[in-house]
Design a protein around this motif. Structure first.
Motif, mmCIF file in Angstrom:
data_model
loop_
_atom_site.group_PDB
_atom_site.id
_atom_site.type_symbol
_atom_site.label_atom_id
_atom_site.label_comp_id
_atom_site.label_asym_id
_atom_site.label_seq_id
_atom_site.Cartn_x
_atom_site.Cartn_y
_atom_site.Cartn_z
ATOM 1 N N UNK A 163 40.790 45.606 43.187
ATOM 2 C CA UNK A 163 41.976 44.854 43.551
ATOM 3 C C UNK A 163 43.009 45.468 44.435
ATOM 4 N N UNK A 164 43.174 46.624 44.192
ATOM 5 C CA UNK A 164 44.200 47.352 44.972
ATOM 6 C C UNK A 164 43.675 47.770 46.312
ATOM 7 N N UNK A 165 42.372 48.126 46.400
ATOM 8 C CA UNK A 165 41.690 48.065 47.643
ATOM 9 C C UNK A 165 41.754 47.075 48.689
ATOM 10 N N UNK A 166 41.613 45.680 48.083
ATOM 11 C CA UNK A 166 41.747 44.581 48.696
ATOM 12 C C UNK A 166 43.154 44.168 49.059
ATOM 13 N N UNK A 167 44.103 44.376 48.204
ATOM 14 C CA UNK A 167 45.318 43.877 48.228
ATOM 15 C C UNK A 167 46.138 44.964 49.382
ATOM 16 N N UNK A 168 45.569 46.052 49.364
ATOM 17 C CA UNK A 168 46.080 46.906 50.621
ATOM 18 C C UNK A 168 45.595 46.852 51.852
ATOM 19 N N UNK A 169 44.617 45.992 51.900
ATOM 20 C CA UNK A 169 43.910 45.943 53.281
ATOM 21 C C UNK A 169 42.803 46.865 53.695
ATOM 22 N N UNK A 170 42.544 47.795 52.748
ATOM 23 C CA UNK A 170 41.617 48.574 52.931
ATOM 24 C C UNK A 170 40.133 47.978 52.826
ATOM 25 N N UNK A 171 40.017 46.978 52.272
ATOM 26 C CA UNK A 171 38.673 46.324 51.991
ATOM 27 C C UNK A 171 39.062 44.698 52.081
ATOM 28 N N UNK A 172 38.142 43.825 52.765
ATOM 29 C CA UNK A 172 38.388 42.575 52.844
ATOM 30 C C UNK A 172 37.898 41.899 51.599
ATOM 31 N N UNK A 173 37.002 42.559 50.461
ATOM 32 C CA UNK A 173 36.475 41.910 49.421
ATOM 33 C C UNK A 173 36.405 42.915 48.527
ATOM 34 N N UNK A 174 35.885 42.629 47.237
ATOM 35 C CA UNK A 174 35.629 43.402 46.202
ATOM 36 C C UNK A 174 34.206 44.307 46.560
ATOM 37 N N UNK A 175 33.249 43.560 47.153
ATOM 38 C CA UNK A 175 32.152 44.214 47.568
ATOM 39 C C UNK A 175 32.212 45.128 48.559
ATOM 40 N N UNK A 176 33.090 44.839 49.532
ATOM 41 C CA UNK A 176 33.316 45.608 50.537
ATOM 42 C C UNK A 176 33.963 47.275 50.123
ATOM 43 N N UNK A 177 34.997 47.010 48.894
ATOM 44 C CA UNK A 177 35.477 47.963 48.316
ATOM 45 C C UNK A 177 34.673 48.819 47.480
ATOM 46 N N UNK A 178 33.591 48.207 46.741
ATOM 47 C CA UNK A 178 32.548 48.770 46.300
ATOM 48 C C UNK A 178 31.740 49.635 47.007
ATOM 49 N N UNK A 179 31.367 49.205 48.168
ATOM 50 C CA UNK A 179 30.665 49.945 49.123
ATOM 51 C C UNK A 179 31.397 51.099 49.699
ATOM 52 N N UNK A 180 32.845 51.110 49.923
ATOM 53 C CA UNK A 180 33.571 52.254 50.234
ATOM 54 C C UNK A 180 33.594 53.172 49.294
ATOM 55 N N UNK A 181 33.521 52.808 48.106
ATOM 56 C CA UNK A 181 33.636 53.803 46.919
ATOM 57 C C UNK A 181 32.255 54.395 46.845
#
Length: 226
Positions: A163-181
């Motif tokens: 949620x923090x990654x998406x809220x900060x604009x570093x990812x556009x979705x939870x799935x994109x945030x998971x991919x980053x991780x």
């Protein structure tokens, strides 16, 4: 735009010529308005990528759309082959200084990119804001600091890292945030996040009372608890 704001001239890139002409004709037929269009050659990077608001990572002039720091970073990340051309297009620097900067090679070319970023930002946001953005970048990258001036969001903690990654604009979705991780691309206080289920609470706040979220080496956002 003509009906709502009284605009009579539309300026755009040359790739929008067809749309401009259609708008002129529509205004003539519906409002009997005499409208005009002005197009300029489309600006592309040396790799052929389009510079425009529909492009990924587009540069916005409005500070509410793009922070001063992110505007500075946009120009700092200019491709090597574009530095001289962009210095001439987007700054007021004298030609002899531009020639000196574009002749730099290797790691020294970064100095030219920093000059481009600072001068372009100064024209839009003022010299003080441009130099503050440059100093924020220096502290962030050279000292690893969570420097004031970075883009900042407010969030209620505890919250999930996705949620923090998406809220900060570093990812556009939870799935994109998971991919980053998964690719070790998301960092919390300069430490790579390995668990997408991580819950972040106030114990993670640094000495400045904030969290620093990072995507790669160039994108950083501060998170302040509400």
């Amino acid at each position: 735009m003509n009906k709502r704001y009284g605009c009579r001239l539309q300026s755009s890139g040359s790739d929008q010529w067809g749309n401009v002409v259609s708008g002129i004709e529509l205004g003539r037929r519906m409002e009997s308005a005499q409208l005009f269009g002005l197009t300029t050659p489309l600006i592309t990077t040396s790799s052929g990528a389009k510079m425009g608001k529909t492009a990924a990572g587009a540069v916005w002039l409005n500070q509410d759309m793009l922070s001063v720091y992110d505007y500075w970073q946009f120009w700092r990340n200019t491709e090597d082959g574009d530095v001289g051309r962009f210095l001439r297009l987007f700054t007021d620097m004298p030609e002899n200084e531009i020639e000196r900067l574009e002749a730099l090679q290797g790691a020294e070319l970064n100095d030219a990119k920093k000059a481009l970023a600072t001068e372009a930002t100064a024209i839009l946001h003022g010299r003080e804001a441009a130099e503050q953005a440059a100093e924020t970048a220096r502290r962030t990258f050279e000292e690893g600091a969570s420097a004031e001036g970075l883009p900042t969001i407010h969030a209620k903690l505890p919250d999930g890292i996705l949620n923090l990654a998406v809220a900060s604009g570093l990812a556009t979705s939870n799935s994109e945030a998971r991919k980053l991780i998964t690719n070790n691309g998301l960092k919390l206080n300069d430490v790579a996040v390995s668990d997408p289920r991580l819950i972040v609470d106030v114990s993670a706040l640094n000495a400045d009372g904030v969290l620093k979220l990072s995507s790669g080496k160039k994108k950083h956002v501060l998170v302040k608890p509400t």
